[in-house]
Design an enzyme around this catalytic site. Structure first.
Site, PDB file in Angstrom:
ATOM      1  N   ILE A  23       0.838  -1.196   0.000  1.00 23.51           N
ATOM      2  CA  ILE A  23       0.000   0.000   0.000  1.00 23.51           C
ATOM      3  C   ILE A  23       0.878   1.253   0.000  1.00 23.51           C
ATOM      4  O   ILE A  23       0.653   2.186  -0.772  1.00 23.51           O
ATOM      5  CB  ILE A  23      -0.940   0.005   1.226  1.00 23.51           C
ATOM      6  CG1 ILE A  23      -1.848  -1.226   1.204  1.00 23.51           C
ATOM      7  CG2 ILE A  23      -1.795   1.274   1.240  1.00 23.51           C
ATOM      8  CD1 ILE A  23      -2.669  -1.409   2.474  1.00 23.51           C
ATOM      9  N   ARG A  25      -3.717   1.281  11.438  1.00 25.38           N
ATOM     10  CA  ARG A  25      -4.615   0.854  12.495  1.00 25.38           C
ATOM     11  C   ARG A  25      -4.563   1.926  13.589  1.00 25.38           C
ATOM     12  O   ARG A  25      -3.504   2.525  13.823  1.00 25.38           O
ATOM     13  CB  ARG A  25      -4.191  -0.496  13.105  1.00 25.38           C
ATOM     14  CG  ARG A  25      -4.569  -1.704  12.239  1.00 25.38           C
ATOM     15  CD  ARG A  25      -6.058  -1.897  12.208  1.00 25.38           C
ATOM     16  NE  ARG A  25      -6.471  -3.023  11.391  1.00 25.38           N
ATOM     17  CZ  ARG A  25      -6.781  -2.955  10.090  1.00 25.38           C
ATOM     18  NH1 ARG A  25      -6.690  -1.814   9.452  1.00 25.38           N
ATOM     19  NH2 ARG A  25      -7.162  -4.025   9.445  1.00 25.38           N
ATOM     20  N   GLU A  50     -13.307   1.702  17.004  1.00 25.19           N
ATOM     21  CA  GLU A  50     -14.087   2.238  15.884  1.00 25.19           C
ATOM     22  C   GLU A  50     -15.541   1.810  16.051  1.00 25.19           C
ATOM     23  O   GLU A  50     -15.830   0.624  16.050  1.00 25.19           O
ATOM     24  CB  GLU A  50     -13.552   1.687  14.555  1.00 25.19           C
ATOM     25  CG  GLU A  50     -12.202   2.267  14.162  1.00 25.19           C
ATOM     26  CD  GLU A  50     -11.574   1.572  12.964  1.00 25.19           C
ATOM     27  OE1 GLU A  50     -12.260   0.761  12.300  1.00 25.19           O
ATOM     28  OE2 GLU A  50     -10.396   1.826  12.690  1.00 25.19           O
ATOM     29  N   HIS A  66     -13.189   4.279   8.626  1.00 27.58           N
ATOM     30  CA  HIS A  66     -12.482   3.096   8.137  1.00 27.58           C
ATOM     31  C   HIS A  66     -13.016   2.674   6.768  1.00 27.58           C
ATOM     32  O   HIS A  66     -13.545   1.570   6.598  1.00 27.58           O
ATOM     33  CB  HIS A  66     -12.590   1.935   9.137  1.00 27.58           C
ATOM     34  CG  HIS A  66     -11.516   0.892   8.907  1.00 27.58           C
ATOM     35  ND1 HIS A  66     -11.011   0.114   9.919  1.00 27.58           N
ATOM     36  CD2 HIS A  66     -10.864   0.504   7.797  1.00 27.58           C
ATOM     37  CE1 HIS A  66     -10.076  -0.705   9.418  1.00 27.58           C
ATOM     38  NE2 HIS A  66      -9.989  -0.489   8.135  1.00 27.58           N
TER      39      HIS A  66
END
Lengths: 266, 431
Positions: free
Chosen positions: B230, B311, B340, B359
């Site tokens: 990523i 995270r 979350e 998210h």
């Protein structure tokens, strides 16, 4: 002249016999009556190139924010529903209407996101420029409208581009498409846009510019959930504003000294 | 021999009479693309699944009964729910049903005795269902947990491994959309998009203030912490904005550096001190827990913006609140927090120099489908005892985790590795 103020009209020009030059911030000059100015022997300048990267950045920011629904977050959230989805930018088709300096920079950025790029312009760009960003020319704007997932307007406002995007153009767009406007509010027929958004003729819009600015507080565009509006911040960064002012100062100094004026507009 | 030109990951084939087991043809994409010749008669890679104890094994099945048996013979996959707030999406359920017998948690709990033996796999979506000791004990035939998404920090890998169950994740499907969100957050925070929108629509707005400014992204310095799959894609995108790219990683990645013009910072401190934007793209491990704390925030420029797409627990959240309140850094943009969602009275929600998104790194129609497809392929491979090509040979250590390296449809690897997609992917939690 900063943010189109003060307004230059006949009365003001008559009361300033020694006025030599009007230096306007930004690249757009649609707010200047150039004929009027020249009839008084007053020159005019703008700041074309310094605004282009920031405006292109904002254009890309709006493409991403609208496709990934960044603005749709509410303070009432208890949980995040699993079916709250956006659409991918990677692999989507971006149609750039107006491939000038700003439009081209948007294309450069979009390429890195693996977007397919179509463009419509008065003139076709040369082969090197096209292949550098992988852009495909659409001579007819209709072709671009029908194939794009994101239609980005980066033309300047002229009598030819006034209401360039109206009811017909919106209907040609995909129902899943998003309209991004970083040019001028009047390039879009705003009433037609409201209707198109209400009836889901297109999916969404993201507008850095409207007409007027700001919109009246009861305007329907402010109530729609599928619209992002930003307060004309295309060039709103510290560095760029400073560069704009430096450009304007240079133009003024040249104008007063009777020298050729950088960024003069006719 | 069956060879398909079209890319088709999995094709159920009708049972031949006399065979009680359901055979699946698993067309391995790498094999299909390389034109591997099958040397066995009949179908490539036939997979056999154990029949349920109650089925009529070994008998000749007549044609009309074949289809009914086929459905019951599919391996069971457990999901939390279908639809609703936390269930798998309808289209994902449909994909699962093509290859599995879909069993919801409710169905399982209502009929534990019968269902428990059928369940050979669990599809974990957005961290649900929770995999605990109790669940593992009640699923004697469980072979694999297919996680949708790349992070597995919510799974107790050691415990799961003790039960002889494998865990797979989906690194391929998440890479592009998560990189897109990272850049989207960087642009949104730099240009103050959320605040701007509020000004544009606020009933109190009479004019747009001319001194309302954001900061530039083009030609600014981006520091990427965690240059994995990523992180690399973030760098590719940032390059188009003419950004100066620094990165910190456990290991240096020379070829990738050259491809995107990134500079390696062996010490994270160097990256923190020089960056205008700091983006966290690591996975969550004991080593990266609270990686960014008070000290690290203090090292950052006061004009810098912190972006987190990894995270929530990678950041010491209390330290972040303090840093944002005291303007130790300019702003933050978080796609992930801990927990979350945050409790509604959390101080982070009250700050105006922060953007928080729920998210949504992979919350696109395409990514959700691709993650499901990747997870399904992973689970089926494990259930069939399929050898996993490239699993051992191409292990690469990235960032702070151990991930297998799968090449993607994009030109991510400049040294021209052939494209291979949806190869079954293991995550080895225990090293």
């Amino acid at each position: 002249m900063w943010y189109h103020k003060p307004v230059i009209n006949e009365e003001l020009l008559q009361s300033l016999p020694n006025l030599k030059i009007v230096a306007s911030s930004g690249v757009g000059i649609d707010h200047l009556d150039l004929n009027l100015l020249s009839s008084y022997g007053v020159k005019a300048s703008n700041t074309p190139f310094v605004v282009s990267t920031d405006t292109a950045d904002l254009g890309m920011a709006l493409v991403l924010a609208s496709s990934r629904r960044l603005m749709a977050v509410s303070p009432d959230t208890e949980y995040f529903p699993a079916d709250w989805l956006g659409a991918e930018v990677s692999g989507a088709t971006l149609g750039v209407v107006g491939m000038g300096t700003i439009g081209y920079k948007v294309a450069e950025r979009a390429k890195a996101f693996e977007m397919k790029i179509l463009y419509h312009n008065r003139n076709q760009r040369n082969k090197e420029e096209e292949s550098a960003v992988g852009a495909i020319y659409c001579k007819k704007i209709d072709d671009l409208l029908q194939q794009s997932d994101f239609v980005l307007l980066s033309v300047n406002l002229t009598p030819q581009t006034h209401k360039l995007i109206g009811k017909k153009e919106l209907e040609l767009m995909k129902p899943t498409a998003t309209l991004i406007n970083i040019s001028r509010g009047l390039v879009v027929d705003q009433d037609a846009l409201v209707e198109a958004l209400q009836n889901k003729v297109i999916k969404a819009a993201a507008l850095d510019v409207t007409y007027p600015e700001p919109l009246p507080r009861d305007h329907p565009l402010l109530k729609l959930k599928n619209v992002i509006i930003t307060p004309h911040i295309g060039s709103a960064t510290k560095k760029t504003r400073r560069l704009m002012m430096e450009n304007m100062t240079e133009s003024i100094q040249a104008g007063l000294a009777g020298l050729p004026i950088p960024n003069e507009v006719f | 021999m069956f060879r398909s030109k079209a890319f088709s990951l999995l094709k159920p084939i009708p049972l031949m009479s006399g065979q009680p087991n359901l055979a699946y043809k698993f067309i391995h994409p790498a094999i299909a693309s390389h034109g591997h010749r099958c040397h066995r008669r009949g179908v490539d890679y036939r997979q056999r699944y154990k029949t349920c104890p109650g089925s009529a094994g070994g008998q000749t099945i007549s044609a009309p009964q074949t289809k009914v048996m086929a459905e019951e013979e599919l391996p069971g996959v457990l999901v939390l729910d279908i639809g609703g707030t936390h269930g798998v999406l309808e289209n994902v359920a449909a994909l699962l049903k093509k290859h599995f017998r879909l069993i919801t948690m409710k169905e399982f709990l209502e009929n534990k005795k019968e269902m428990s033996k059928k369940i050979q796999s669990v599809f974990v979506f957005e961290g649900r269902p929770t995999i605990d000791q109790e669940l593992l004990e009640s699923l004697p035939n469980l072979k694999v947990i297919g996680n949708s998404g790349v992070g597995v920090d919510h799974l107790d890998l050691k415990m799961i491994s003790n039960f002889g169950v494998k865990v797979t994740n989906t690194p391929h499907a998440v890479a592009d959309p998560t990189a897109d969100i990272g850049v989207a957050l960087m642009l949104a925070s730099a240009r103050r998009l959320v605040e701007g929108c509020q000004v544009a629509v606020s009933p109190d707005t009479k004019y747009f203030a001319v001194d309302w400014l954001g900061v530039e992204v083009t030609r600014a310095t981006l520091g990427i912490i965690g240059m994995g799959s990523i992180g690399y894609r973030v760098a590719q995108r940032a390059r188009a904005f003419d950004m100066r790219i620094l990165y910190h990683n456990r290991n240096r990645r020379k070829e990738e550096e050259e491809a995107v013009g990134a500079h390696y910072c062996e010490k994270m401190e160097d990256l923190l001190q020089q960056s205008d934007f700091v983006m966290l793209v690591v996975n969550l491990t004991p080593e990266t827990h609270k990686l960014i704390g008070k000290k690290e925030l203090g090292l950052m420029k006061p004009t810098a913006i912190l972006i987190n797409i990894s995270r929530g627990a990678v950041i010491d959240q209390d330290a972040l609140v303090e840093a944002l309140q005291s303007k130790v850094i300019r702003a933050a943009a978080l796609d992930v927090t801990h927990p979350e969602p945050l409790p509604r009275d959390h101080p982070l929600l009250k700050l105006n120099n922060i953007i928080i998104t729920p998210h949504i790194g992979t919350a696109t129609v395409q990514a959700t489908r691709m993650m499901a497809e990747e997870a399904i392929a992973n689970m089926l491979a494990v259930l069939s005892g399929q050898p996993i090509p490239n699993h051992r040979r191409r292990r690469a250590t990235w960032a702070f985790g151990k991930l297998n390296r799968w090449h993607t449809r994009s030109t991510a690897w400049p040294h021209g590795v052939p494209e291979e997609t949806f190869l079954p992917h293991y995550h080895e939690g225990i090293s």
